[in-house]
Design an enzyme around this catalytic site. Structure first.
Site, PDB file in Angstrom:
ATOM      1  N   ARG A   1     -13.389 -18.347   5.073  1.00  0.00           N
ATOM      2  CA  ARG A   1     -12.202 -18.603   5.894  1.00  0.00           C
ATOM      3  C   ARG A   1     -12.525 -18.746   7.379  1.00  0.00           C
ATOM      4  NH1 ARG A   1      -7.205 -14.934   4.045  1.00  0.00           N
ATOM      5  NH2 ARG A   1      -7.234 -16.266   2.217  1.00  0.00           N
TER       6      ARG A   1
ATOM      7  N   LEU B   1      -4.644  -7.711  -1.133  1.00  0.00           N
ATOM      8  CA  LEU B   1      -3.735  -6.950  -1.999  1.00  0.00           C
ATOM      9  C   LEU B   1      -4.558  -6.022  -2.889  1.00  0.00           C
ATOM     10  CD1 LEU B   1      -1.009  -9.581  -3.090  1.00  0.00           C
ATOM     11  CD2 LEU B   1      -1.151  -8.228  -1.011  1.00  0.00           C
TER      12      LEU B   1
ATOM     13  N   GLU C   1      -9.995 -19.631  -5.147  1.00  0.00           N
ATOM     14  CA  GLU C   1      -9.786 -19.686  -3.693  1.00  0.00           C
ATOM     15  C   GLU C   1     -11.152 -19.747  -3.019  1.00  0.00           C
ATOM     16  OE1 GLU C   1      -6.984 -16.766  -2.308  1.00  0.00           O
ATOM     17  OE2 GLU C   1      -5.476 -17.423  -3.741  1.00  0.00           O
TER      18      GLU C   1
ATOM     19  N   HIS D   1      -6.139 -17.356   9.511  1.00  0.00           N
ATOM     20  CA  HIS D   1      -6.050 -18.214   8.324  1.00  0.00           C
ATOM     21  C   HIS D   1      -6.139 -19.646   8.801  1.00  0.00           C
ATOM     22  CE1 HIS D   1      -4.794 -20.042   4.597  1.00  0.00           C
ATOM     23  NE2 HIS D   1      -4.803 -18.858   4.008  1.00  0.00           N
TER      24      HIS D   1
ATOM     25  N   ALA E   1       0.837  -1.203   0.000  1.00  0.00           N
ATOM     26  CA  ALA E   1       0.000   0.000   0.000  1.00  0.00           C
ATOM     27  C   ALA E   1       0.871   1.253   0.000  1.00  0.00           C
ATOM     28  CB  ALA E   1      -0.926  -0.008   1.222  1.00  0.00           C
TER      29      ALA E   1
ATOM     30  N   ALA F   1       4.813  -8.963   0.845  1.00  0.00           N
ATOM     31  CA  ALA F   1       5.835  -9.761   0.147  1.00  0.00           C
ATOM     32  C   ALA F   1       5.652 -11.250   0.411  1.00  0.00           C
ATOM     33  CB  ALA F   1       7.222  -9.308   0.585  1.00  0.00           C
TER      34      ALA F   1
ATOM     35  N   GLN G   1       0.767 -15.311  -0.774  1.00  0.00           N
ATOM     36  CA  GLN G   1       0.932 -16.430  -1.706  1.00  0.00           C
ATOM     37  C   GLN G   1      -0.144 -16.415  -2.785  1.00  0.00           C
ATOM     38  OE1 GLN G   1       1.155 -20.092   0.519  1.00  0.00           O
ATOM     39  NE2 GLN G   1       2.864 -19.382   1.755  1.00  0.00           N
ATOM     40  N   GLY G   2      -1.387 -16.095  -2.393  1.00  0.00           N
ATOM     41  CA  GLY G   2      -2.513 -16.245  -3.315  1.00  0.00           C
ATOM     42  C   GLY G   2      -2.374 -15.364  -4.541  1.00  0.00           C
ATOM     43  N   GLY G   3      -2.678 -14.088  -4.406  1.00  0.00           N
ATOM     44  CA  GLY G   3      -2.594 -13.171  -5.530  1.00  0.00           C
ATOM     45  C   GLY G   3      -3.602 -12.058  -5.371  1.00  0.00           C
TER      46      GLY G   3
ATOM     47  N   ARG H   1     -12.774 -11.250   5.575  1.00  0.00           N
ATOM     48  CA  ARG H   1     -12.300 -10.912   4.225  1.00  0.00           C
ATOM     49  C   ARG H   1     -12.298 -12.123   3.309  1.00  0.00           C
ATOM     50  NH1 ARG H   1      -7.510 -11.553   1.887  1.00  0.00           N
ATOM     51  NH2 ARG H   1      -6.350 -11.872   3.828  1.00  0.00           N
TER      52      ARG H   1
ATOM     53  N   HIS I   1      -3.952 -13.775  10.692  1.00  0.00           N
ATOM     54  CA  HIS I   1      -3.490 -13.554   9.316  1.00  0.00           C
ATOM     55  C   HIS I   1      -3.799 -12.151   8.821  1.00  0.00           C
ATOM     56  CE1 HIS I   1      -2.460 -14.689   5.232  1.00  0.00           C
ATOM     57  NE2 HIS I   1      -3.655 -14.350   4.804  1.00  0.00           N
TER      58      HIS I   1
END
Ligand code: SIN
Length: 530
Positions: A285, A385, A122, A239, A24, A52, A55-57, A379, A344
């Site tokens: 989740r 992201l 996902e 998570h 951000a 960083a 993993q997902g996207g 979420r 998470h």
């Protein structure tokens, strides 16, 4: 440590300061260019940021057959009744443009042989809509591209190795930020007309987390202490599938594994999700995290079995998770991975509007440190992201419109103890254990009151401003969780297991109000027994 202007012999910074060197913060600074901006970050930019490690996207409804309405509907359904629909609509509508921006920065999203972007699936998404890089390396690839872009942008000044401690105000608006060298030393006041908080999440307030140690809730603590309203602090996302090998932070086994068909089994080999939710392993989740928590609490353990669905393709399709497993002596091609929930993501944070403005004049925020309302109480995967890039761009556009011309500023040594050595390790460990045990996946009144009592006790002995911010954020989370007498999304109360219609709304809370909740709860029940 790297202060460009200091190396040149004089203290200078810019009138807009972005605090945080994750996705951000960097995206906001790049979007402001060529307008001048300083980024103040605890670590070299890109390091110490959850982004960083993602993993997902990024979720974006850009495939033929997908739609903004479908992405919005999934976001609202996952959010358990408290998503701000207008804000979520902005987020999913801006997704395609922001993915395009990332492609322009050189992010190598995976493509098929015809050159079309590949999408993964996902949990709780009704479509395959997550753009990714080399399977599970999206966060690292995005951050590499943005760090490179920032370092090549002359209008961005980097102040690395400084920890933000306090936002300063005057005449009803923000006047700057006090920050201290990470290793200790004299604090410095960086004056500013606009501060953008992009300090990430709260993971390190918990003993078990997937976040880097720098995610300690600093932004929420600083903003609340300066008088900003905090939104939804009680909604914390755990998570479901952190790899349970006793590492801190806990390595993640991405949800995309379940998107590829991996199943959750207990130590008897029984698949337990189909009996709990029609979506089974692809349920939202919070539902999966609670189910795993319950299996573990019942002594049956929980394992992610990828052997059939992914098998021999594991190393190539999910290189990051494969590496984590092999480091722990697990071969996910042949054996199930032990998993447990871990903190998470924080749905709560500094309350912001569609332009990234907080309730304090001159304070903007973006990324995980905010509560935009886009996620509600839980979420949807790979919307984090997305939220970071969408609302950091919006904040940058708003700041540029309000302050088109930049000014150089002159930081000065700030008042404050130069001998503040930062948080005491034992006190931090006690806070983290308390939060995991009493403000974790499942909460109740007794545990929340005990947590507030522990926080009060830690505040009494504390001399570190940085730890004070951590305690402030923890107090907001625990107080709001105590006040919300129902269960919803990432807030599960064993003493109030149902969702209640009267609570079908967001929480907006100030630090004074959180302290009022704590004060009311504590006198009768102050016993702290860790
Ligand atoms: C994951 O890859 O499972 C995490 C992605 C996210 O937090 O959205």
């Amino acid at each position: 440590m790297n202060i460009h202007s200091r190396e040149q012999g004089a203290w200078t910074s810019d009138d807009v300061i972005v605090v945080g060197g994750g996705l951000a913060g960097l995206f906001c600074a790049l979007r402001l260019a060529p307008r001048r901006v300083s980024i103040l970050a605890t670590a070299p930019i890109g390091q110490g940021a959850s982004s960083a490690w993602a993993q997902g996207g990024i979720a974006a409804a850009i495939s033929p057959g997908d739609s903004i309405e479908s992405h919005l509907a999934d976001t609202i359904a996952a959010g358990a009744g408290t998503v701000d629909e207008a804000i979520a609509r902005l987020m999913v509508s801006d997704a395609a443009e922001r993915v395009h921006d990332l492609l322009e920065y050189g992010v190598p999203f995976d493509r098929d042989l015809a050159g079309e972007l590949l999408m993964s699936r996902e949990a709780a998404h009704s479509e395959r809509r997550v753009v990714h890089v080399k399977g599970d390396m999206a966060g690292a690839a995005i951050m590499t591209a943005l760090v490179d872009a920032v370092r090549k942008t002359p209008s961005i000044r980097l102040i690395e190795g400084y920890v933000g401690e306090s936002i300063t105000t005057g005449d009803g608006q923000v006047s700057g930020i006090v920050a201290r060298p990470r290793g200790g030393g004299q604090p410095v006041h960086f004056p500013a007309r606009a501060i953008v908080l992009a300090t990430g999440g709260i993971g390190h307030l918990y003993a078990v987390t997937t976040n880097p140690p720098e995610s300690e809730g600093a932004g929420v603590g600083m903003a609340a202490r300066a008088g900003a309203v905090i939104g939804d602090p009680e909604f914390v996302q755990f998570h479901p599938t952190a790899i349970a090998v006793g590492r801190d932070p806990a390595p993640l086994a991405t949800e995309a594994l379940r998107g590829e068909g991996a199943t959750l089994v207990n130590s008897d080999g029984t698949r337990f999700m189909p009996a709990i939710d029609p979506l089974a392993e692809l349920a939202p989740r919070d539902v999966v995290a609670r189910a795993i928590h319950n299996e573990i609490a019942a002594g049956r353990g929980a394992f992610l079995d990828c052997t059939e669905a992914i098998g021999a393709e594991f190393p190539e399709k999910f290189p990051t998770v494969y590496g984590y497993c092999r480091d722990a002596g697990i071969d996910p091609v042949r054996e199930p991975i032990p998993v447990a929930p871990a903190e998470h993501f924080h749905m709560g944070g500094v309350l912001t509007d569609a332009r990234g403005r907080s309730t304090l004049d001159g304070l903007w925020a973006c990324g995980e440190t905010t509560s935009t309302g886009a996620h509600g109480a839980n979420r949807l995967a790979s919307n984090s992201l997305l939220e970071a890039v969408v609302f950091s761009a919006r904040a940058a556009d708003d700041i540029r419109a309000r302050y088109p011309d930049s000014e150089e500023m002159h930081p000065v040594p700030a008042e404050g103890a130069a001998d503040d050595q930062g948080p005491d390790g034992a006190a931090v460990a006690r806070l983290r254990q308390t939060m995991t045990r009493d403000v974790g996946v499942v909460r109740d009144r007794a545990g929340l009151v005990r947590a507030l009592a522990t926080i009060a006790e830690l505040e009494n002995g504390n001399r570190s401003i940085r730890f004070g911010n951590m305690l402030t954020t923890a107090k907001l989370i625990a107080a709001a969780a105590l006040a919300r007498t129902e269960s919803r999304g990432g807030h599960e109360r064993s003493d109030y297991p149902e969702s209640a219609d009267v609570w079908r709304h967001r929480t907006f809370i100030t630090l004074d109000e959180a302290e009022g909740i704590a004060a009311e709860a504590l006198p009768a029940e102050t016993a702290v027994c860790d």
